[in-house]
Design an enzyme around this catalytic site. Structure first.
Site, PDB file in Angstrom:
ATOM      1  N   GLY A  31       0.835  -1.192   0.000  1.00 20.47           N
ATOM      2  CA  GLY A  31       0.000   0.000   0.000  1.00 20.47           C
ATOM      3  C   GLY A  31       0.871   1.244   0.000  1.00 20.47           C
ATOM      4  CB  VAL A  32       1.498   3.982  -1.910  1.00 22.96           C
ATOM      5  CG1 VAL A  32       2.303   5.262  -1.874  1.00 22.96           C
ATOM      6  CG2 VAL A  32       2.314   2.867  -2.534  1.00 22.96           C
ATOM      7  N   GLY A  33       0.549   5.389   1.045  1.00 21.74           N
ATOM      8  CA  GLY A  33      -0.304   6.436   1.606  1.00 21.74           C
ATOM      9  C   GLY A  33       0.414   7.764   1.566  1.00 21.74           C
ATOM     10  N   GLY A  34      -0.251   8.808   2.077  1.00 22.85           N
ATOM     11  CA  GLY A  34       0.355  10.117   2.077  1.00 22.85           C
ATOM     12  C   GLY A  34       1.654  10.105   2.873  1.00 22.85           C
ATOM     13  CG  PHE A  35       3.258   8.379   7.174  1.00 24.48           C
ATOM     14  CD1 PHE A  35       3.923   9.373   7.848  1.00 24.48           C
ATOM     15  CD2 PHE A  35       3.516   7.060   7.487  1.00 24.48           C
ATOM     16  CE1 PHE A  35       4.840   9.044   8.832  1.00 24.48           C
ATOM     17  CE2 PHE A  35       4.429   6.734   8.461  1.00 24.48           C
ATOM     18  CZ  PHE A  35       5.099   7.742   9.138  1.00 24.48           C
ATOM     19  N   GLY A  36       3.750   7.454   3.443  1.00 25.68           N
ATOM     20  CA  GLY A  36       4.832   6.622   2.942  1.00 25.68           C
ATOM     21  C   GLY A  36       4.294   5.295   2.458  1.00 25.68           C
ATOM     22  CE  LYS A  37       7.063   3.412  -2.695  1.00 24.07           C
ATOM     23  NZ  LYS A  37       8.187   3.042  -3.513  1.00 24.07           N
ATOM     24  CB  VAL A  38       1.917  -0.048   3.841  1.00 22.29           C
ATOM     25  CG1 VAL A  38       1.681  -1.072   4.933  1.00 22.29           C
ATOM     26  CG2 VAL A  38       1.346   1.290   4.243  1.00 22.29           C
TER      27      VAL A  38
ATOM     28  CG  ASP B 247      -8.415  10.218   5.729  1.00 19.91           C
ATOM     29  OD1 ASP B 247      -9.307  10.455   4.882  1.00 19.91           O
ATOM     30  OD2 ASP B 247      -7.238   9.991   5.406  1.00 19.91           O
TER      31      ASP B 247
END
Ligand SMILES: *[C@@H]1O[C@H](CO)[C@@H](O)[C@H](O)[C@H]1NC(C)=O
Ligand SMILES: *[C@@H]1O[C@H](CO)[C@@H](O)[C@H](O)[C@H]1NC(C)=O
Ligand SMILES: *[C@@H]1O[C@H](CO)[C@@H](O)[C@H](O)[C@H]1NC(C)=O
Ligand SMILES: *[C@@H]1O[C@H](CO)[C@@H](O)[C@H](O)[C@H]1NC(C)=O
Ligand SMILES: *[C@@H]1O[C@H](CO)[C@@H](O)[C@H](O)[C@H]1NC(C)=O
Ligand SMILES: *[C@@H]1O[C@H](CO)[C@@H](O)[C@H](O)[C@H]1NC(C)=O
Length: 809
Positions: free
Chosen positions: A530-537, A647
C-alpha cells in the site's frame, strides 16, 4: 472462516475450466515432434547419438549459428567421473571454450515456449583449467546465469530453463568475466508445448491467482516422481528427467509407496495429457501408511532447498490409484505451512479413479524464509473419507525476478535492479504523480466551470460548494489561511526528545531498524502492499514468522512527521477489536516506521470494486460495516478522550483473514469533545469530506458520521465516491445517491450483483440511516451509536427470512 478458504480455492476451478478449453484439441496424444530442435554437442568434431535416439550435432555442422571472436575446442584427456550417467557421457566428453563474448543465434520456425538445456562439466585438459572459468549466460531478454562457475570437477551441472520467446531469432550469449573465459559442453534449444505452463496459478501468499507466468522465464529446480523410479529422457516424450523422492521425503516412517501398471493410468479428455507428465509419474504414489486401519494424524512431507529471494512455481501431480471407489479420498495440501487446497476432492476433478490431475501454485519469495520449500499432504477433518492423502509428483521451478534474471539482480543490459536502485524508479513515479496531479486539477477546474455555468440562478448562493469540490487530503491542500493555526498545534510537539518522538505506554515495542530491514527483505519494492500520504506500507515477516504491515515514512516533511507522531500517540492509547493494532515502531536514525498487525484481506474497497475479487454478499457487507462502526463508536465514546478520526473511507477500513473489519490510519485523528467542536485546518479525503466542516473549519464528531454515510452508500452501490467519467449528476456518489433516493430511484444505483439478494426491509433501514448521515447540518446527523444500532437491525432483517425458512424445513 470457511468462506475465506472457499474464496481462496475458487480461482483454481476457473483455471481448470480454462484448461478444459485449451486441451480439447490436444487429446491424449503423447507424441510431440518439436518444431524447433537444435541439439549441439559443443567441442565435438562429429555428431553424437545418445542411447535415447537423439542426435546432437557437431561444431562443424553448427558454425553458422555461432558468432565468436575466439573459441577453442577441447576434449577430456582422461576418463570422466563415474558419477555421470552413462547415457549422457558422450555429451560431457568435449567442450567449447570462449575467450570473448560469443553468441549462438537460433532461427525459430515457431515462437512460444522453448526448453533451454545447458550441460556443463569442467573436464580436465592440460590447455585449460575449466574450474576457474567465470562467466554469464543470457538470452535476448533474460539472464540465466550470472558470474557462474563450476568448481566441482566430480559431477556435471545440468541447467534446464523454460522461456517464452516471441521473436523468430533466439540468442544465447556467453559472456566471460574479465580475464576469464566461458565454456559449454552441450546445448538443447527445443520447442515445448505452449500449454505446458499456463499464465496463472493459485497464489499461496495472497488471495486469488498469480498471473504472469507466460512472460517469466522459469528454471527447473526439481522434478520428482514421488513413489516411483527415476524416469530418464527416453521414457518421457519431452526428454525430461524425473528423480526419485527418497532424499526429499522427510517423514518416510509414515509413508508407503504404491504403484500400478502405467497402462492403467487414464488421462481425462481435458486438462492433463501425457505431455504434462508421463504415465509413469501417475502410476506411482506415496500415501499414508496404515491409513486403512487407523485415522492417521500427520502430514506426508517433502522438503527441497531453494534460493531465497525468488518466487517459485510448484506443480503437484495427483492420481488416485489407492482408493477402491470414488468419493473416499479427501485431503489437504500445504506448501510452507500455507493452505494450498483444503479438502481436495480428486473425484470431482477427475470423475474417475486412476486419472491424472495436477495443480500449480506460486509461492512468493517472502514465504521462503529459510531457503526451503516444504510440500505437505495430510488428512482433512472437514469431510469424511479414508483419511488417506497422496502425492504422485512434484515439480519446482524458479521464476525470474524484477531484473528478468534467474541468477542475481543484474538485467541483460547490465543494470543493477536491486534494492538501492529504486531512486530512478522513484523519480519516474514522482513525474507520473505530478502529471496526474496536474491533470486532476485541470479536470476539477473544467468541472467547476461547467458547474458554475449550470448553477441555479437567482437563489442566494451563500458559499454552497458541492462537497466534491472540496480539497484532496494532501500537504499541499492545507489552505494558507489555516496554516498559522496548525503551526501552533504542532509547535507543542516540537519540543520532542531527539530520536524518540513519544514514549508509548501500550504493549507495543521498539523495533531496531535492522530487524525491520530484514523483515522486509531490505524494503523490497515487491513487498509494497500500500502507499499512503505518509509513505509506503510493506509486508514484513518477523523472525518468529509473524506477518506484519510495516509503514515507513518517506522524506522528512513536517506533515509526515506530524502524522507519524499523531498515529503513534493515538494508537498507543487505543486498543479495540475493530481498530488496527500497533505492534511497535522505530524512530532510529531519522527513520519513522510503524509496525502493525497484518490485515490479510486488505482494504474493504478492493472487495467492492476495481479488483477482481469475489463479490461480497449483502450480509457480509453489513457485517463489515458494523465492525467499522463499532471501531468508530469506540473512538467517539469509549476511549479516555473522545477522538474524531477525520479520514473515514473504505481504504481505511481493513479486513483481516476472517473478514473482520478494523479501522486504520489515525494520522489525521484529533481529540474532539463529544458534543463540542475544535477549530482546525480542513483535512480529509476528496469525496468523503463533510461540507459543513469545510465551510466552517469547525471539526465535530459529526464529520466522521458524514464520511461514514458516504462509505455506506459506496458499500451499497460498489462504485468510487468520485467518478469523473460519469454524467455530471452522477460524479459525486453522496449527492447522486441522495438525489436518487428522493426520486425513489435508488434501486438503479445499487450494485447489480447483489441487488436481488437484499431483503427490502433491510435495505430500507440501511438507506434511511445512510441518508441521515449525509444531512447537511451536523446536528441533524445521527450519532455513531445510532448508526450502529440501525446497521445491526438491517443485518437481523437480512438474516431473518432465511432463518424462518430453515425452521420450516
Ligand atoms: C584450477 O582452478 C581452481 C580454481 O581456480 C584451482 O583450485 C585448481 O587447483 C586448479 N587446478 C589445476 C589443475 O590447476
Ligand atoms: C508468450 O506466450 C504467449 C502465448 O503462448 C504469447 O501471448 C506471448 O506474447 C508470448 N511471449 C512473451 C514474451 O510473453
Ligand atoms: C523406459 O523405456 C524403455 C524402453 O524405451 C524400457 O525398457 C524401460 O523399462 C522404461 N523404463 C521404465 C522405468 O519404465
Ligand atoms: C499438516 O501441516 C499443516 C501445515 O504445516 C498444519 O497446519 C497441520 O496441523 C498439519 N496436520 C497434521 C495432522 O499434523
Ligand atoms: C466430491 O466430488 C464428487 C463429484 O463431483 C461429488 O459427488 C461429491 O459429493 C464430492 N464430495 C464432497 C464431500 O463434496
Ligand atoms: C527450515 O525450517 C524448518 C522448520 O520450520 C526446518 O525443519 C528446516 O530444517 C529448515 N530448513 C533449513 C534449510 O534450514
Amino acid at each position: 472462516m470457511d468462506e475465506n478458504k472457499g474464496i481462496r480455492v475458487k480461482p483454481t476451478f476457473l483455471f481448470f475450466a480454462l484448461h478444459l478449453l485449451l486441451f480439447t484439441l490436444a487429446k491424449c496424444d503423447s507424441s510431440f515432434p518439436p518444431q524447433v530442435n537444435y541439439l549441439i554437442d559443443c567441442g565435438s568434431s562429429h555428431p553424437t547419438q545418445l542411447t535415447d535416439g537423439r542426435t546432437f550435432k557437431s561444431d562443424r555442422e553448427t558454425t553458422s549459428l555461432l558468432a565468436t571472436a575466439e573459441d577453442v575446442q577441447i576434449s577430456a584427456d582422461s576418463s570422466l567421473s563415474p558419477s555421470i550417467p552413462s547415457s549422457l557421457l558422450p555429451l560431457y566428453q568435449t567442450a567449447r571454450v570462449f575467450q570473448e563474448e560469443s553468441t549462438y543465434s537460433f532461427y525459430l520456425s515457431k515462437t512460444g515456449r522453448l526448453w533451454v538445456r545447458l550441460y556443463f562439466f569442467p573436464l580436465s585438459n592440460p590447455s585449460r583449467n575449466l574450474t576457474s572459468a567465470v562467466f554469464s549466460v543470457q538470452t535476448n531478454h533474460h539472464v540465466l546465469l550470472h558470474e557462474f562457475s563450476v568448481r566441482n570437477n566430480d559431477s556435471p551441472v545440468f541447467k534446464e530453463y523454460l522461456v517464452n520467446v516471441s521473436d523468430s531469432r533466439f540468442s544465447l550469449k556467453f559472456m566471460p568475466k574479465r580475464n576469464s573465459f566461458a565454456f559449454i559442453n552441450a546445448i538443447e534449444i527445443v520447442s515445448a508445448p505452449d500449454n505446458l505452463i499456463s499464465d496463472s496459478a493459485t497464489a499461496l501468499s495472497s488471495l486469488g491467482e498469480f498471473k504472469g507466468l507466460l512472460t517469466s522465464a522459469l528454471e527447473v529446480s526439481y522434478r520428482i516422481n514421488v513413489g516411483g523410479p527415476t524416469i530418464t529422457p527416453d521414457n518421457d516424450t519431452l526428454s525430461r528427467t524425473w528423480e526419485t523422492d527418497g532424499s526429499y521425503n522427510i517423514f518416510p516412517q509414515g509413508s508407503e509407496a504404491f504403484s500400478v501398471s502405467s497402462k492403467s493410468v487414464k488421462y481425462p479428455h481435458t486438462g492433463v495429457t501425457p505431455l504434462i507428465a508421463p504415465n509413469l509419474v501417475y502410476a506411482s504414489v506415496v500415501h499414508m501408511k496404515n491409513a486403512k486401519f487407523m485415522q492417521p494424524n500427520f502430514n506426508l512431507s517433502w522438503m527441497v532447498n531453494v534460493e531465497r529471494s525468488y518466487s517459485y512455481l510448484i506443480r503437484m501431480h495427483f492420481c488416485d490409484i489407492v482408493s477402491k471407489s470414488l468419493n473416499q479420498l479427501y485431503f489437504n495440501v500445504y506448501i510452507n505451512g500455507i493452505e494450498g487446497v483444503l479438502a481436495l476432492n480428486l473425484s470431482s476433478q477427475t470423475k474417475a479413479l486412476a486419472t491424472a490431475f495436477y495443480q500449480d501454485f506460486v509461492l512468493d519469495a517472502s514465504d521462503i524464509t529459510n531457503g526451503s520449500i516444504l510440500v505437505q499432504v495430510g488428512p482433512t477433518n472437514l469431510l469424511p473419507g479414508t483419511g488417506d492423502a497422496i502425492l504422485n509428483g512434484i515439480e519446482v521451478m524458479k521464476i525470474s525476478n524484477v531484473a528478468d534474471s534467474l541468477d542475481g539482480l543484474f538485467s541483460v543490459d547490465g543494470k543493477y535492479k536491486g534494492p538501492n536502485s529504486t531512486t530512478m524508479a522513484m523519480e519516474i513515479l514522482a513525474y507520473v504523480g505530478l502529471a496526474l496531479a496536474v491533470s486532476t486539477m485541470l479536470l476539477i477546474v473544467i468541472v467547476c466551470i461547467i458547474r458554475w455555468k449550470k448553477r441555479p440562478q437567482g437563489l442566494g448562493n451563500h458559499n454552497r460548494f458541492s462537497s466534491w469540490l472540496l480539497p484532496i487530503h494532501s500537504p499541499m491542500s492545507m489552505s494558507s489561511k489555516s496554516s498559522c493555526r496548525s503551526s501552533t498545534t504542532s509547535s507543542s510537539h516540537t519540543s520532542k526528545k531527539r530520536g524518540h518522538f513519544v514514549t508509548p505506554q501500550g504493549p507495543e515495542r521498539f523495533f531496531p531498524f535492522s530487524e525491520l530491514r530484514k523483515a522486509t527483505n531490505n524494503f523490497d519494492e515487491k513487498r509494497v502492499i500500500g502507499v499512503g500520504g505518509f509513505g509506503k506500507v510493506y509486508l514484513g515477516t518477523l523472525k518468529d514468522g509473524t506477518k506484519v504491515a510495516i509503514k515507513r515514512g518517506s522524506g522528512s516533511s513536517e506533515q509526515g512527521m506530524n502524522e507519524f507522531r499523531t498515529e503513534l500517540e493515538m494508537l498507543s492509547k487505543l486498543r479495540h477489536r475493530h481498530l488496527v493494532s500497533l505492534m511497535g515502531f522505530c524512530d532510529e536514525n531519522s527513520e519513522m516506521v510503524l509496525v502493525y498487525e497484518y490485515m490479510a484481506n486488505g482494504p474493504f474497497r478492493s472487495h467492492l470494486y476495481g479488483f477482481d475479487l469475489p463479490c461480497l454478499s449483502w450480509q457480509k457487507r453489513l457485517e463489515i460495516c458494523i465492525g467499522a462502526a463499532r471501531g468508530l463508536y469506540y473512538l467517539h465514546t469509549g476511549a479516555a478522550q473522545s477522538i474524531t478520526h477525520r479520514d473515514v473511507k473504505t481504504t481505511n477500513i481493513l479486513l483481516d483473514e476472517n473478514y473482520v473489519a478494523k479501522v486504520s490510519d489515525f494520522g489525521l485523528s484529533k481529540a474532539v469533545p463529544e458534543k463540542g467542536q475544535v477549530s482546525t485546518a480542513v483535512k480529509g479525503s476528496f469525496g468523503y469530506l463533510d461540507p459543513e466542516y469545510y465551510r466552517s473549519e469547525q471539526l465535530t464528531q459529526k464529520s466522521d458520521i458524514y464520511s461514514f454515510g458516504v462509505v455506506l452508500f459506496e458499500v451499497l452501490c460498489a462504485r468510487p465516491v468520485i467518478c469523473p467519467t460519469r454524467p455530471t449528476e452522477e460524479i459525486n456518489l453522496a449527492e447522486w445517491a441522495k438525489k436518487q433516493h428522493r426520486r425513489g430511484m435508488l434501486r438503479e444505483a445499487i450494485d447489480p450483483r447483489i441487488v436481488a439478494t437484499i431483503n427490502p426491509q433491510s435495505l430500507t433501514v440501511f438507506v434511511q440511516v445512510s441518508e441521515k448521515c449525509l444531512a447537511d447540518c451536523g446536528v441533524d446527523r445521527p450519532s455513531m451509536g445510532d448508526v450502529l444500532w440501525h446497521l445491526e437491525h438491517a443485518l437481523r432483517l437480512q438474516e431473518a427470512p432465511s432463518g424462518i425458512d430453515e425452521l420450516r424445513m
